[in-house]
Design an enzyme around this catalytic site. Structure first.
Site, PDB file in Angstrom:
ATOM      1  N   CYS A  70       0.869  -1.182   0.000  1.00  0.00           N
ATOM      2  CA  CYS A  70       0.000   0.000   0.000  1.00  0.00           C
ATOM      3  C   CYS A  70       0.907   1.233   0.000  1.00  0.00           C
ATOM      4  O   CYS A  70       2.133   1.127   0.176  1.00  0.00           O
ATOM      5  CB  CYS A  70      -0.883   0.002   1.239  1.00  0.00           C
ATOM      6  SG  CYS A  70       0.083   0.085   2.751  1.00  0.00           S
ATOM      7  N   CYS A  93       3.080   6.125   8.318  1.00  0.00           N
ATOM      8  CA  CYS A  93       2.119   6.464   7.264  1.00  0.00           C
ATOM      9  C   CYS A  93       1.362   7.735   7.681  1.00  0.00           C
ATOM     10  O   CYS A  93       0.898   7.833   8.820  1.00  0.00           O
ATOM     11  CB  CYS A  93       1.136   5.310   7.074  1.00  0.00           C
ATOM     12  SG  CYS A  93      -0.133   5.710   5.861  1.00  0.00           S
ATOM     13  N   HIS A 104      -1.381  -5.310  18.120  1.00  0.00           N
ATOM     14  CA  HIS A 104      -0.811  -4.866  16.846  1.00  0.00           C
ATOM     15  C   HIS A 104       0.004  -3.587  17.085  1.00  0.00           C
ATOM     16  O   HIS A 104      -0.458  -2.680  17.773  1.00  0.00           O
ATOM     17  CB  HIS A 104      -1.931  -4.607  15.828  1.00  0.00           C
ATOM     18  CG  HIS A 104      -1.419  -4.407  14.439  1.00  0.00           C
ATOM     19  ND1 HIS A 104      -0.819  -3.238  14.035  1.00  0.00           N
ATOM     20  CD2 HIS A 104      -1.382  -5.231  13.371  1.00  0.00           C
ATOM     21  CE1 HIS A 104      -0.450  -3.352  12.768  1.00  0.00           C
ATOM     22  NE2 HIS A 104      -0.789  -4.553  12.341  1.00  0.00           N
ATOM     23  N   GLU A 148       0.527  -0.991  15.425  1.00  0.00           N
ATOM     24  CA  GLU A 148      -0.147   0.275  15.110  1.00  0.00           C
ATOM     25  C   GLU A 148      -1.056   0.703  16.268  1.00  0.00           C
ATOM     26  O   GLU A 148      -1.089   1.876  16.648  1.00  0.00           O
ATOM     27  CB  GLU A 148      -0.968   0.132  13.824  1.00  0.00           C
ATOM     28  CG  GLU A 148      -1.626   1.439  13.407  1.00  0.00           C
ATOM     29  CD  GLU A 148      -2.631   1.247  12.289  1.00  0.00           C
ATOM     30  OE1 GLU A 148      -2.243   0.771  11.198  1.00  0.00           O
ATOM     31  OE2 GLU A 148      -3.819   1.568  12.502  1.00  0.00           O
ATOM     32  N   THR A 180      -6.118   0.968  11.138  1.00  0.00           N
ATOM     33  CA  THR A 180      -6.376   1.289   9.724  1.00  0.00           C
ATOM     34  C   THR A 180      -6.778   0.064   8.900  1.00  0.00           C
ATOM     35  O   THR A 180      -7.422   0.197   7.867  1.00  0.00           O
ATOM     36  CB  THR A 180      -5.134   1.945   9.071  1.00  0.00           C
ATOM     37  OG1 THR A 180      -4.024   1.066   9.220  1.00  0.00           O
ATOM     38  CG2 THR A 180      -4.823   3.277   9.682  1.00  0.00           C
ATOM     39  N   CYS A 189      -8.496   2.400   6.611  1.00  0.00           N
ATOM     40  CA  CYS A 189      -7.905   2.800   5.332  1.00  0.00           C
ATOM     41  C   CYS A 189      -8.478   1.900   4.229  1.00  0.00           C
ATOM     42  O   CYS A 189      -8.684   0.705   4.439  1.00  0.00           O
ATOM     43  CB  CYS A 189      -6.397   2.629   5.425  1.00  0.00           C
ATOM     44  SG  CYS A 189      -5.561   2.797   3.869  1.00  0.00           S
ATOM     45  N   SER A 235      -2.348 -12.881   6.929  1.00  0.00           N
ATOM     46  CA  SER A 235      -3.818 -12.952   6.887  1.00  0.00           C
ATOM     47  C   SER A 235      -4.364 -12.212   5.672  1.00  0.00           C
ATOM     48  O   SER A 235      -5.329 -12.665   5.049  1.00  0.00           O
ATOM     49  CB  SER A 235      -4.432 -12.427   8.178  1.00  0.00           C
ATOM     50  OG  SER A 235      -4.055 -11.102   8.361  1.00  0.00           O
ATOM     51  N   ASN A 236      -3.739 -11.093   5.276  1.00  0.00           N
ATOM     52  CA  ASN A 236      -4.311 -10.375   4.123  1.00  0.00           C
ATOM     53  C   ASN A 236      -4.070 -11.150   2.829  1.00  0.00           C
ATOM     54  O   ASN A 236      -4.891 -11.129   1.919  1.00  0.00           O
ATOM     55  CB  ASN A 236      -3.807  -8.922   4.071  1.00  0.00           C
ATOM     56  CG  ASN A 236      -2.439  -8.783   3.471  1.00  0.00           C
ATOM     57  OD1 ASN A 236      -2.285  -8.762   2.263  1.00  0.00           O
ATOM     58  ND2 ASN A 236      -1.418  -8.720   4.313  1.00  0.00           N
ATOM     59  N   SER A 295       2.516  -7.221   1.867  1.00  0.00           N
ATOM     60  CA  SER A 295       3.947  -7.217   2.211  1.00  0.00           C
ATOM     61  C   SER A 295       4.821  -7.693   1.063  1.00  0.00           C
ATOM     62  O   SER A 295       5.986  -8.030   1.259  1.00  0.00           O
ATOM     63  CB  SER A 295       4.201  -8.124   3.418  1.00  0.00           C
ATOM     64  OG  SER A 295       3.392  -7.732   4.476  1.00  0.00           O
TER      65      SER A 295
HETATM   66  S1  SF4 Z   1      -2.993   3.505   6.645  1.00  0.00           S
HETATM   67 FE1  SF4 Z   1      -1.988   1.527   6.769  1.00  0.00          FE
HETATM   68  S2  SF4 Z   1      -2.937   0.336   5.095  1.00  0.00           S
HETATM   69 FE2  SF4 Z   1      -3.397   2.497   4.704  1.00  0.00          FE
HETATM   70  S3  SF4 Z   1      -1.805   3.247   3.359  1.00  0.00           S
HETATM   71 FE3  SF4 Z   1      -1.142   3.678   5.444  1.00  0.00          FE
HETATM   72  S4  SF4 Z   1       0.085   1.911   6.057  1.00  0.00           S
HETATM   73 FE4  SF4 Z   1      -1.104   1.305   4.271  1.00  0.00          FE
END
Ligand code: SF4
Length: 286
Positions: free
Chosen positions: A14, A98, A126, A128, A164, A192, A221-222, A266
């Site tokens: 992404c 990000c 996680h 994040e 996200t 996201c 998983s994705n 990934s």
């Molecule tokens: S929020 Fe997460 S999934 Fe969306 S672009 Fe940023 S890193 Fe990628």
């Protein structure tokens, strides 16, 4: 036999992950750098970065770095305390969080300072989510789908955000519970669209190909989800980690004419390109 190869739009990294990996890759090869934790869960990428002098380091080992050493923050982002710690060590911080995640940090920090309790919809382990929680003094309530909230005491003044990559379905479940009890509710849907868009494009493509190849980690998983979606539409769907798992004999001996390719979040472009090259090699071998 000449085959048509179609790569699904939005395959692989992404925007946020690509930005972080590019930050670590596009540098002077002589210069040693560190990433706080592996930049991404892909061993090929981590090894390739090591070859160009970029090493992953855990927070517990941060004291082994020297002042002015460069440390890259990966796309997941980190807590305020971690950022303060890195600053206090006078490290050269390259923040590749990000921007969508940074936005969540800012919102959570602001609302927390205004007296709101924070609730995060996501996985509490996680990185994040751990990072986001660190922008509200680690006081957030964290729930995956709200099933643990039914009996909990919900604060009256609440700001809700999501990991996200969380599912919309879980976000909606949590909100349907909160709406019954909260007096003042600020709901910021921070999911996201990258994952959803990748899945949608893979679904569309898998409907029109003879063979669909999904590239990504077998434990991701994705990637598994992408495989399931493609398999529903194209019975002839393969899940591979890289081109070494693709047999030239298999490609040679079929009458497959259109091959679709997608890749998990990934998987870097160069692994996708190696798969394409292998398919072309099979054509030449016929
Ligand atoms: S929020 Fe997460 S999934 Fe969306 S672009 Fe940023 S890193 Fe990628």
């Amino acid at each position: 036999m000449k085959r048509e190869i179609i790569i699904a739009k939005n395959s692989g990294f992404c925007f946020g992950v690509k930005r972080a990996v590019d930050t670590a890759s596009n540098k002077n090869i002589q210069e040693k750098m560190y990433t706080l934790g592996p930049i991404i869960h892909n061993n090929d990428v981590v090894s390739k970065l090591e070859e160009s002098n970029v090493f992953s380091i855990e927070l517990s080992k941060i004291d082994s770095l020297n002042e002015s050493d460069t440390i890259i923050i990966r796309s997941h982002g980190v807590s305020k305390a971690v950022m303060d710690l890195l600053n206090s060590k006078n490290l050269n911080i390259v923040d590749a969080t990000c921007p969508y995640v940074t936005n969540i940090h800012k919102k959570v920090h602001d609302y927390h300072n205004q007296g709101y309790s924070i609730l995060i919809v996501g996985d509490k382990n996680h990185p994040e989510v751990v990072g986001i929680n660190g922008w509200c003094s680690n006081e957030a309530i964290i729930t995956k789908d709200g099933s643990d909230l039914e009996t909990a005491e919900i604060p009256k003044k609440l700001c809700v955000v999501s990991q996200t990559t969380e599912k919309q379905e879980n976000w909606q479940k949590v909100l349907s519970i909160l709406i019954k009890t909260s007096k003042e509710l600020v709901a910021l849907n921070t999911i996201c669209s990258a994952t959803e868009v990748r899945q949608k494009n893979a679904m569309v493509l898998s409907k029109k190909v003879d063979l669909m190849i999904v590239i990504g980690g077998k434990h991701s998983s994705n990637t598994t989800k992408l495989f399931e979606i493609c398999k529903e539409n194209c019975n002839n769907t393969l899940l591979i980690e890289n081109e070494t798992e693709l047999s030239i004999d298999f490609l040679k001996n079929t009458d497959i004419r259109i091959i679709g390719i997608t890749a998990g979040a990934s998987t870097p472009d160069w692994i996708i390109n190696q798969v394409v090259d292998k398919i072309k090699l099979a054509e030449k071998a016929e």
